[in-house]
Design an enzyme around this catalytic site. Structure first.
Site, PDB file in Angstrom:
ATOM      1  N   CYS A 278      20.394 -13.505 -18.206  1.00  0.00           N
ATOM      2  CA  CYS A 278      20.318 -13.929 -16.805  1.00  0.00           C
ATOM      3  C   CYS A 278      21.457 -13.290 -16.008  1.00  0.00           C
ATOM      4  CB  CYS A 278      20.369 -15.460 -16.724  1.00  0.00           C
ATOM      5  SG  CYS A 278      20.148 -16.101 -15.065  1.00  0.00           S
ATOM      6  N   CYS A 279      22.697 -13.348 -16.570  1.00  0.00           N
ATOM      7  CA  CYS A 279      23.842 -12.727 -15.884  1.00  0.00           C
ATOM      8  C   CYS A 279      23.629 -11.213 -15.723  1.00  0.00           C
ATOM      9  CB  CYS A 279      25.145 -12.992 -16.641  1.00  0.00           C
ATOM     10  SG  CYS A 279      25.792 -14.662 -16.462  1.00  0.00           S
TER      11      CYS A 279
ATOM     12  N   CYS B 198      25.568 -23.247 -13.166  1.00  0.00           N
ATOM     13  CA  CYS B 198      26.480 -22.870 -14.261  1.00  0.00           C
ATOM     14  C   CYS B 198      27.939 -23.185 -13.942  1.00  0.00           C
ATOM     15  CB  CYS B 198      26.327 -21.384 -14.572  1.00  0.00           C
ATOM     16  SG  CYS B 198      24.672 -20.961 -15.139  1.00  0.00           S
TER      17      CYS B 198
ATOM     18  N   CYS C 233      30.741 -13.410 -17.557  1.00  0.00           N
ATOM     19  CA  CYS C 233      29.345 -13.081 -17.275  1.00  0.00           C
ATOM     20  C   CYS C 233      29.040 -11.646 -17.654  1.00  0.00           C
ATOM     21  CB  CYS C 233      29.047 -13.298 -15.807  1.00  0.00           C
ATOM     22  SG  CYS C 233      30.154 -12.384 -14.743  1.00  0.00           S
TER      23      CYS C 233
HETATM   24  S1  SF4 Z   1      25.973 -17.686 -13.905  1.00  0.00           S
HETATM   25 FE1  SF4 Z   1      24.117 -18.798 -14.641  1.00  0.00          FE
HETATM   26  S2  SF4 Z   1      22.529 -18.645 -13.029  1.00  0.00           S
HETATM   27 FE2  SF4 Z   1      24.205 -17.190 -12.565  1.00  0.00          FE
HETATM   28  S3  SF4 Z   1      23.489 -15.274 -13.357  1.00  0.00           S
HETATM   29 FE3  SF4 Z   1      24.747 -16.185 -15.007  1.00  0.00          FE
HETATM   30  S4  SF4 Z   1      23.360 -17.480 -16.248  1.00  0.00           S
HETATM   31 FE4  SF4 Z   1      22.273 -16.885 -14.367  1.00  0.00          FE
END
Ligand code: SF4
Length: 236
Positions: A117-118, A203, A228
């Site tokens: 996701c990141c 998050c 991240c």
């Molecule tokens: S911090 Fe959480 S919602 Fe944002 S990109 Fe990373 S995993 Fe995805």
């Protein structure tokens, strides 16, 4: 390049943040930019940078999952400095694929999902933002987390092919807040509600006073995973 950056580091690490910024903004002009997430450190740098050169590039990554308070401080910052900070979004097809693969909240299920996701929402847009630049300015501070303790003022970022400039690397949290108060810098109101570090809304959570500054980020993971991927260091 790594050796050159090491030499620059020895040369500049005793200068204060403003002097270092003045030097690099003058030298690299349109090949240098600050990435801002509108956290306290980035707001300090925005104020310093725009006072030195109002035309310096500042960009942010809108992941699509940010808290409303971050959009509020984005608007207030644009208004105060009469600027429009550039926003990079993730590729909509990548977000659609991510959603189909892991659902809306799949990042809670595994470190692998969270990193994916990141990657889609932050790292891929960052690579687009850094394309063509030579210097990337960040608001990293060494005391923010165990993963940042050995970070230096200047580093070579192999994966993005840029010099990373971290002018506040030796600043304390109280240095940051003194600067904000003395200069009337706008800041994210979540900092008043126990959020020392602010990222995506699902998050990030508030922490107790005195807790590790980044313990509210991805709180369900162990500390060594808490990046991240934007600021991962290569080891060779
Ligand atoms: S911090 Fe959480 S919602 Fe944002 S990109 Fe990373 S995993 Fe995805």
């Amino acid at each position: 390049m790594r050796e050159k950056v090491q030499k620059l580091n020895t040369e500049f690490k005793h200068l204060d943040a403003k002097d270092v910024l003045e030097h690099f903004l003058k030298l690299y002009i349109d090949k240098i930019a600050l990435s801002s997430s509108f956290g306290a450190e980035d707001q300090v740098l925005t104020d310093m940078i725009l006072k030195i050169d109002a035309n310096t590039q500042i960009f942010t990554l809108d992941t699509g999952r940010l808290p409303q308070q971050t959009y509020d401080v984005m608007s207030r910052t644009n208004l105060k400095y009469k600027t429009k900070i550039r926003v990079y979004f993730p590729d909509c097809r990548d977000v659609e694929r991510l959603y189909h693969k892991q659902g809306a909240n799949g990042f809670y299920d595994s470190v692998e999902n969270r990193k994916e996701c990141c990657y889609v929402r932050k790292i891929a847009p960052l690579k687009r933002a850094l394309n063509g630049l030579e210097v990337w300015i960040t608001g990293l501070r060494a005391e923010q987390s165990p993963t940042r303790e050995e970070t230096e003022m200047l580093e070579w970022d192999e994966s993005n092919g840029v010099i990373k400039l971290n002018p506040l690397i030796s600043w304390s949290e109280s240095d940051v807040w003194s600067y904000i108060r003395e200069n009337g810098v706008p800041y994210n109101s979540l900092h008043n509600e126990g959020y020392p570090s602010i990222g995506c809304e699902p998050c990030t959570r508030a922490v107790q006073a005195g807790a590790d500054l980044r313990s509210g980020r991805w709180w369900w993971e162990s500390p060594e995973h808490k990046e991240c991927g934007l600021h991962i260091k290569e080891t060779n």
